[in-house]
Motif scaffolding. Sequence first.
Motif, mmCIF file in Angstrom:
data_model
loop_
_atom_site.group_PDB
_atom_site.id
_atom_site.type_symbol
_atom_site.label_atom_id
_atom_site.label_comp_id
_atom_site.label_asym_id
_atom_site.label_seq_id
_atom_site.Cartn_x
_atom_site.Cartn_y
_atom_site.Cartn_z
ATOM 1 N N GLU A 1 0.836 -1.188 0.000
ATOM 2 C CA GLU A 1 0.000 0.000 0.000
ATOM 3 C C GLU A 1 0.880 1.249 0.000
ATOM 4 O OE1 GLU A 1 -2.648 -0.258 3.279
ATOM 5 O OE2 GLU A 1 -3.595 -2.122 2.591
ATOM 6 N N ASP A 2 0.295 2.363 -0.420
ATOM 7 C CA ASP A 2 1.064 3.612 -0.506
ATOM 8 C C ASP A 2 1.733 3.948 0.819
ATOM 9 O OD1 ASP A 2 0.169 3.782 -3.089
ATOM 10 O OD2 ASP A 2 -1.046 5.592 -2.806
ATOM 11 N N ALA A 3 0.985 3.832 1.904
ATOM 12 C CA ALA A 3 1.532 4.192 3.219
ATOM 13 C C ALA A 3 2.692 3.281 3.596
ATOM 14 C CB ALA A 3 0.438 4.135 4.282
ATOM 15 N N GLU A 4 2.633 2.016 3.177
ATOM 16 C CA GLU A 4 3.725 1.092 3.486
ATOM 17 C C GLU A 4 4.989 1.480 2.732
ATOM 18 O OE1 GLU A 4 1.715 -3.163 4.508
ATOM 19 O OE2 GLU A 4 1.448 -2.470 2.442
ATOM 20 N N VAL A 5 4.859 1.797 1.458
ATOM 21 C CA VAL A 5 6.028 2.226 0.687
ATOM 22 C C VAL A 5 6.627 3.477 1.302
ATOM 23 C CG1 VAL A 5 6.875 2.961 -1.571
ATOM 24 C CG2 VAL A 5 5.080 1.209 -1.431
ATOM 25 N N GLN A 6 5.772 4.432 1.657
ATOM 26 C CA GLN A 6 6.247 5.687 2.235
ATOM 27 C C GLN A 6 6.931 5.491 3.583
ATOM 28 O OE1 GLN A 6 2.394 7.610 2.068
ATOM 29 N NE2 GLN A 6 3.041 8.967 0.406
ATOM 30 N N SER A 7 6.610 4.395 4.269
ATOM 31 C CA SER A 7 7.173 4.172 5.604
ATOM 32 C C SER A 7 8.561 3.532 5.575
ATOM 33 C CB SER A 7 6.226 3.289 6.429
ATOM 34 O OG SER A 7 6.260 1.939 5.971
ATOM 35 N N ILE A 8 9.011 3.085 4.417
ATOM 36 C CA ILE A 8 10.342 2.475 4.331
ATOM 37 C C ILE A 8 11.383 3.539 4.642
ATOM 38 C CG2 ILE A 8 12.023 1.361 2.815
ATOM 39 C CD1 ILE A 8 9.672 0.078 1.339
ATOM 40 N N SER A 9 12.166 3.305 5.661
ATOM 41 C CA SER A 9 13.075 4.333 6.176
ATOM 42 C C SER A 9 14.535 4.071 5.869
ATOM 43 C CB SER A 9 12.893 4.463 7.691
ATOM 44 O OG SER A 9 13.165 3.214 8.337
ATOM 45 N N VAL A 10 14.868 2.904 5.332
ATOM 46 C CA VAL A 10 16.270 2.595 5.070
ATOM 47 C C VAL A 10 16.604 2.926 3.624
ATOM 48 C CG1 VAL A 10 16.310 0.782 6.807
ATOM 49 C CG2 VAL A 10 15.769 0.201 4.447
ATOM 50 N N PRO A 11 17.876 3.246 3.324
ATOM 51 C CA PRO A 11 18.279 3.494 1.938
ATOM 52 C C PRO A 11 17.893 2.301 1.058
ATOM 53 C CG PRO A 11 20.036 4.126 3.436
ATOM 54 C CD PRO A 11 19.009 3.416 4.268
ATOM 55 N N THR A 12 17.239 2.584 -0.062
ATOM 56 C CA THR A 12 16.650 1.534 -0.887
ATOM 57 C C THR A 12 17.071 1.661 -2.335
ATOM 58 O OG1 THR A 12 14.712 1.440 0.574
ATOM 59 C CG2 THR A 12 14.473 0.485 -1.634
ATOM 60 N N LEU A 13 17.502 0.535 -2.904
ATOM 61 C CA LEU A 13 17.804 0.428 -4.327
ATOM 62 C C LEU A 13 16.886 -0.625 -4.917
ATOM 63 C CD1 LEU A 13 19.542 0.823 -6.925
ATOM 64 C CD2 LEU A 13 21.120 -0.894 -5.984
ATOM 65 N N VAL A 14 16.169 -0.285 -5.989
ATOM 66 C CA VAL A 14 15.274 -1.219 -6.663
ATOM 67 C C VAL A 14 15.758 -1.399 -8.092
ATOM 68 C CG1 VAL A 14 12.898 -1.783 -7.255
ATOM 69 C CG2 VAL A 14 13.368 -0.365 -5.241
ATOM 70 N N ILE A 15 15.875 -2.649 -8.519
ATOM 71 C CA ILE A 15 16.441 -2.969 -9.830
ATOM 72 C C ILE A 15 15.462 -3.820 -10.627
ATOM 73 C CG2 ILE A 15 18.278 -4.239 -11.013
ATOM 74 C CD1 ILE A 15 20.126 -3.509 -8.677
ATOM 75 N N TYR A 16 15.244 -3.440 -11.877
ATOM 76 C CA TYR A 16 14.417 -4.221 -12.797
ATOM 77 C C TYR A 16 15.148 -4.428 -14.121
ATOM 78 C CZ TYR A 16 10.171 -3.299 -9.993
ATOM 79 O OH TYR A 16 9.216 -3.245 -9.002
ATOM 80 N N GLY A 17 14.796 -5.517 -14.803
ATOM 81 C CA GLY A 17 15.130 -5.667 -16.202
ATOM 82 C C GLY A 17 14.002 -5.059 -17.016
ATOM 83 N N ALA A 18 14.328 -4.300 -18.044
ATOM 84 C CA ALA A 18 13.303 -3.577 -18.803
ATOM 85 C C ALA A 18 12.305 -4.512 -19.468
ATOM 86 C CB ALA A 18 13.968 -2.683 -19.857
ATOM 87 N N GLU A 19 12.740 -5.747 -19.779
ATOM 88 C CA GLU A 19 11.873 -6.693 -20.482
ATOM 89 C C GLU A 19 11.226 -7.702 -19.528
ATOM 90 O OE1 GLU A 19 11.560 -5.777 -23.540
ATOM 91 O OE2 GLU A 19 13.213 -4.348 -23.275
ATOM 92 N N THR A 20 11.267 -7.448 -18.237
ATOM 93 C CA THR A 20 10.726 -8.410 -17.278
ATOM 94 C C THR A 20 9.240 -8.654 -17.494
ATOM 95 O OG1 THR A 20 10.521 -8.937 -14.921
ATOM 96 C CG2 THR A 20 10.228 -6.630 -15.546
ATOM 97 N N VAL A 21 8.809 -9.877 -17.188
ATOM 98 C CA VAL A 21 7.393 -10.217 -17.301
ATOM 99 C C VAL A 21 6.699 -10.195 -15.944
ATOM 100 C CG1 VAL A 21 7.761 -11.631 -19.358
ATOM 101 C CG2 VAL A 21 7.813 -12.716 -17.099
ATOM 102 N N VAL A 22 7.449 -9.989 -14.857
ATOM 103 C CA VAL A 22 6.848 -10.043 -13.522
ATOM 104 C C VAL A 22 6.416 -8.677 -13.009
ATOM 105 C CG1 VAL A 22 8.248 -12.077 -12.981
ATOM 106 C CG2 VAL A 22 9.002 -9.816 -12.212
ATOM 107 N N ALA A 23 6.654 -7.635 -13.778
ATOM 108 C CA ALA A 23 6.267 -6.287 -13.353
ATOM 109 C C ALA A 23 6.286 -5.368 -14.575
ATOM 110 C CB ALA A 23 7.224 -5.751 -12.288
#
Length: 308
Positions: free
Chosen positions: A218-240
């Motif tokens: 949920e939006d509030a959960e994402v906003q509550s993440i307090s640690v430095p965060t790196l998110v990585i995707y492949g541009a052609e991924t089928v899971v997102a």
Amino acid sequence: MPKIGRFKNDASREAHDRAYQAMEALWPIPSTQMDVPTSFGSTHVRRSGSGKETPIVLLHSVGANSLQWHFAVEDLSRDRVVYALDTIGTAGRSVQTAPLADESDFGVWVGEVLTELGLDRVHLVGYSHGAWHAALVALHAPERLASVTLIEPGGVFVKNSWRVLFKMIRFGMRRTDENIRKMGEWLSPGYDLPESQFACAKEALNYRMGIGWARLLEDAEVQSISVPTLVIYGAETVVANPTLAAARITDLLPGAEVEVYPGTGHGILGHIPDLLLPRISAFAEQHDRPSDSSDSVAIDRSPSEMAD
């Protein structure tokens, strides 16, 4: 009702253990193995590397185990210790004895593992299903996290499409070698599993997991993440949908760093390790020393810059 993961029968467990032993030959550097007690059962841990920098803890994808990181551990452990875990409630050498009844229990589980290992502060890196687990730790037990890196976190920041879920179910209903390889080619084009890893993943299909699946935060959960965060995707991924995921993360968690690598899919970890592993290491180095979050500045480097 919360469940305890288990193999279908003793023959399945023994077959997986033989495949696991064969896969150990892929681990390229010396390691120490240990089984640490937790409230949910014993957790199998593989330790490699040395150095004084903040350790890295690795969480694997579904159907895999700690050995999945065989091609990453040498690079990641050049100046620090790396701990690869067999996730509790999945096929591997961890033995689950009590259910994880709530999502927050992942934070309890990882916290107890860190306590047994004597670790006060770590970088947590999760891939695919492991990225979901890492996100749960960041949500519910961030106190000992120096940073969190989420690689291909399908279904966490944007919903999976029903078409993709239906296709995965269809693949899972016919577990022939040919069909399993077709699923791998669809999920991870450009990356073929080593034969021993394929054999171990195939035997893991006979394990009935007791830890559930990722859900959309949920939006509030994402906003509550307090640690430095790196998110990585492949541009052609089928899971997102990486474009939508990156936009939502940037909107709700503006301090996070997001990388989308062109020409690769869900198998990004094995497909382009020469680009991915330096990026993960650089992010860890950036957050090795504790700092006031109000003074931190996100550094957004493109894949091309990382390659230079």
